[in-house]
Design an enzyme around this catalytic site. Structure first.
Site, PDB file in Angstrom:
ATOM      1  N   ARG A   1      49.611  39.694  44.035  1.00  0.00           N
ATOM      2  CA  ARG A   1      49.065  39.966  42.698  1.00  0.00           C
ATOM      3  C   ARG A   1      49.344  41.416  42.303  1.00  0.00           C
ATOM      4  O   ARG A   1      49.721  41.701  41.176  1.00  0.00           O
ATOM      5  CB  ARG A   1      47.553  39.724  42.758  1.00  0.00           C
ATOM      6  CG  ARG A   1      46.856  39.502  41.457  1.00  0.00           C
ATOM      7  CD  ARG A   1      45.482  38.901  41.689  1.00  0.00           C
ATOM      8  NE  ARG A   1      44.629  39.729  42.560  1.00  0.00           N
ATOM      9  CZ  ARG A   1      43.474  39.328  43.089  1.00  0.00           C
ATOM     10  NH1 ARG A   1      43.016  38.126  42.837  1.00  0.00           N
ATOM     11  NH2 ARG A   1      42.759  40.119  43.868  1.00  0.00           N
TER      12      ARG A   1
ATOM     13  N   ARG B   1      39.129  45.778  53.887  1.00  0.00           N
ATOM     14  CA  ARG B   1      38.115  45.036  53.122  1.00  0.00           C
ATOM     15  C   ARG B   1      37.733  43.751  53.854  1.00  0.00           C
ATOM     16  O   ARG B   1      36.566  43.359  53.881  1.00  0.00           O
ATOM     17  CB  ARG B   1      38.652  44.697  51.719  1.00  0.00           C
ATOM     18  CG  ARG B   1      38.547  45.885  50.761  1.00  0.00           C
ATOM     19  CD  ARG B   1      39.572  45.826  49.651  1.00  0.00           C
ATOM     20  NE  ARG B   1      39.419  44.699  48.744  1.00  0.00           N
ATOM     21  CZ  ARG B   1      40.368  44.297  47.884  1.00  0.00           C
ATOM     22  NH1 ARG B   1      41.511  44.944  47.815  1.00  0.00           N
ATOM     23  NH2 ARG B   1      40.149  43.273  47.094  1.00  0.00           N
TER      24      ARG B   1
ATOM     25  N   LYS C   1      36.593  34.237  43.709  1.00  0.00           N
ATOM     26  CA  LYS C   1      35.239  34.274  43.137  1.00  0.00           C
ATOM     27  C   LYS C   1      35.275  34.618  41.649  1.00  0.00           C
ATOM     28  O   LYS C   1      34.619  33.983  40.827  1.00  0.00           O
ATOM     29  CB  LYS C   1      34.362  35.308  43.880  1.00  0.00           C
ATOM     30  CG  LYS C   1      34.274  35.087  45.386  1.00  0.00           C
ATOM     31  CD  LYS C   1      33.350  36.099  46.056  1.00  0.00           C
ATOM     32  CE  LYS C   1      33.828  37.536  45.981  1.00  0.00           C
ATOM     33  NZ  LYS C   1      35.042  37.814  46.827  1.00  0.00           N
TER      34      LYS C   1
ATOM     35  N   ARG D   1      45.068  47.982  41.286  1.00  0.00           N
ATOM     36  CA  ARG D   1      43.873  48.527  41.947  1.00  0.00           C
ATOM     37  C   ARG D   1      44.260  49.359  43.161  1.00  0.00           C
ATOM     38  O   ARG D   1      45.134  48.966  43.934  1.00  0.00           O
ATOM     39  CB  ARG D   1      42.957  47.387  42.385  1.00  0.00           C
ATOM     40  CG  ARG D   1      41.985  46.961  41.313  1.00  0.00           C
ATOM     41  CD  ARG D   1      41.244  45.693  41.669  1.00  0.00           C
ATOM     42  NE  ARG D   1      40.555  45.737  42.969  1.00  0.00           N
ATOM     43  CZ  ARG D   1      39.717  44.787  43.374  1.00  0.00           C
ATOM     44  NH1 ARG D   1      39.469  43.735  42.617  1.00  0.00           N
ATOM     45  NH2 ARG D   1      39.132  44.886  44.542  1.00  0.00           N
TER      46      ARG D   1
ATOM     47  N   ARG E   1      26.387  41.702  49.411  1.00  0.00           N
ATOM     48  CA  ARG E   1      27.422  41.848  50.428  1.00  0.00           C
ATOM     49  C   ARG E   1      26.849  42.303  51.765  1.00  0.00           C
ATOM     50  O   ARG E   1      27.608  42.464  52.719  1.00  0.00           O
ATOM     51  CB  ARG E   1      28.434  42.898  49.971  1.00  0.00           C
ATOM     52  CG  ARG E   1      29.753  42.344  49.435  1.00  0.00           C
ATOM     53  CD  ARG E   1      30.556  43.516  48.945  1.00  0.00           C
ATOM     54  NE  ARG E   1      31.957  43.293  48.857  1.00  0.00           N
ATOM     55  CZ  ARG E   1      32.602  42.915  47.737  1.00  0.00           C
ATOM     56  NH1 ARG E   1      31.928  42.676  46.642  1.00  0.00           N
ATOM     57  NH2 ARG E   1      33.901  42.786  47.738  1.00  0.00           N
TER      58      ARG E   1
HETATM   59  P1  ADP Z   1      37.020  41.964  46.211  1.00  0.00           P
HETATM   60  O1  ADP Z   1      36.018  40.859  46.356  1.00  0.00           O
HETATM   61  O2  ADP Z   1      38.381  41.461  45.849  1.00  0.00           O
HETATM   62  O3  ADP Z   1      37.058  42.921  47.367  1.00  0.00           O
HETATM   63  P2  ADP Z   1      35.367  43.395  44.285  1.00  0.00           P
HETATM   64  O4  ADP Z   1      35.802  43.783  42.929  1.00  0.00           O
HETATM   65  O5  ADP Z   1      34.246  42.422  44.410  1.00  0.00           O
HETATM   66  O6  ADP Z   1      36.688  42.835  44.956  1.00  0.00           O
HETATM   67  O7  ADP Z   1      34.971  44.700  45.137  1.00  0.00           O
HETATM   68  C1  ADP Z   1      35.820  45.806  45.227  1.00  0.00           C
HETATM   69  C2  ADP Z   1      35.144  46.933  46.023  1.00  0.00           C
HETATM   70  O8  ADP Z   1      33.950  47.332  45.338  1.00  0.00           O
HETATM   71  C3  ADP Z   1      34.677  46.591  47.427  1.00  0.00           C
HETATM   72  O9  ADP Z   1      35.705  46.723  48.366  1.00  0.00           O
HETATM   73  C4  ADP Z   1      33.577  47.648  47.625  1.00  0.00           C
HETATM   74  O10 ADP Z   1      34.115  48.919  47.868  1.00  0.00           O
HETATM   75  C5  ADP Z   1      32.925  47.698  46.259  1.00  0.00           C
HETATM   76  N1  ADP Z   1      31.804  46.729  46.123  1.00  0.00           N
HETATM   77  C6  ADP Z   1      31.763  45.675  45.250  1.00  0.00           C
HETATM   78  N2  ADP Z   1      30.600  45.016  45.364  1.00  0.00           N
HETATM   79  C7  ADP Z   1      29.891  45.644  46.344  1.00  0.00           C
HETATM   80  C8  ADP Z   1      28.628  45.424  46.954  1.00  0.00           C
HETATM   81  N3  ADP Z   1      27.849  44.401  46.578  1.00  0.00           N
HETATM   82  N4  ADP Z   1      28.236  46.285  47.926  1.00  0.00           N
HETATM   83  C9  ADP Z   1      28.993  47.310  48.306  1.00  0.00           C
HETATM   84  N5  ADP Z   1      30.200  47.565  47.807  1.00  0.00           N
HETATM   85  C10 ADP Z   1      30.657  46.757  46.817  1.00  0.00           C
END
Ligand code: ADP
Length: 192
Positions: free
Chosen positions: A126, A149, A13, A138, A87
């Protein structure tokens, strides 16, 4: 044009959003990036967020909706790409209300489809590459957190696929191809 990129962690994404920013003058709102910034802010909220994210759990709807609300205010440009938001169904409802308040619409939801083993391989690979090059890794990019996740994605986020399908907004794109192939598939959807 306001667009959601939907898909599991590691689906690409962020990579695809970045290309749309460069080529179409859109802005990218990544709640993951915003939360990582909050985490580094040294506040109590940042500390709690850091713990939740390191486990691979979702941060509360209240926090992420608040972040998006702030960032959407005064946004007038060439369209927004929502990356990693919404989400949950509650976040999707909140987004609809926020856009409506501003007289905006959601134009498309693009789902990037990638199988689990590829996702785990991509993310863990990665992280290994970053570590080998002395770059920061990370806290949630180890295999255990990635699998958590993914479980969060299937339990809480995947229901959005049906939700947006029912609204006639969903297009699914194969996220397994090369970056350029996925780009082309997304461009075909946006230029239709
Ligand atoms: P990825 O899609 O690779 O998991 P992101 O950077 O989008 O990476 O998200 C990393 C973390 O940030 C998620 O695992 C969650 O803990 C938090 N997070 C991100 N966006 C949201 C959201 N919209 N609602 C709740 N938690 C979120």
């Amino acid at each position: 044009m306001n667009l959601i990129l939907l898909g599991p962690p590691g689906a690409g994404k962020g990579t695809q959003a970045q290309h749309l920013v460069e080529t179409r003058g859109m802005i990218q709102l990544s709640t993951g990036d915003m939360l990582r910034a909050a985490k580094d802010s040294g506040t109590e909220m940042g500390r709690v967020v850091a713990e939740v994210m390191a486990r691979g759990d979702l941060v509360t709807d209240e926090i992420v909706i608040g972040l998006i609300r702030e960032r959407l205010q005064g946004e007038t440009g060439g369209g927004v790409i929502f990356d990693g938001f919404p989400r949950t169904l509650a976040q999707a409802d909140a987004l609809e209300a926020l856009l409506a308040e501003q007289g905006k619409t959601l134009d498309a939801v693009i789902e990037l489809r990638v199988d689990d083993e590829t996702l785990v391989r991509r993310i863990v690979g990665r992280a290994r590459e970053a570590a080998a090059a002395g770059q920061p890794v990370r806290a949630d990019d180890n295999e255990e957190a990635v699998r958590h996740r993914l479980m969060e994605y299937y339990k809480k986020t995947a229901p959005l696929i049906g939700y947006y399908h029912a609204k006639g907004l969903l297009v699914s794109v194969d996220g397994l191809g090369a970056i350029e192939e996925v780009r082309a598939a997304i461009a075909a959807v946006l230029d239709k």
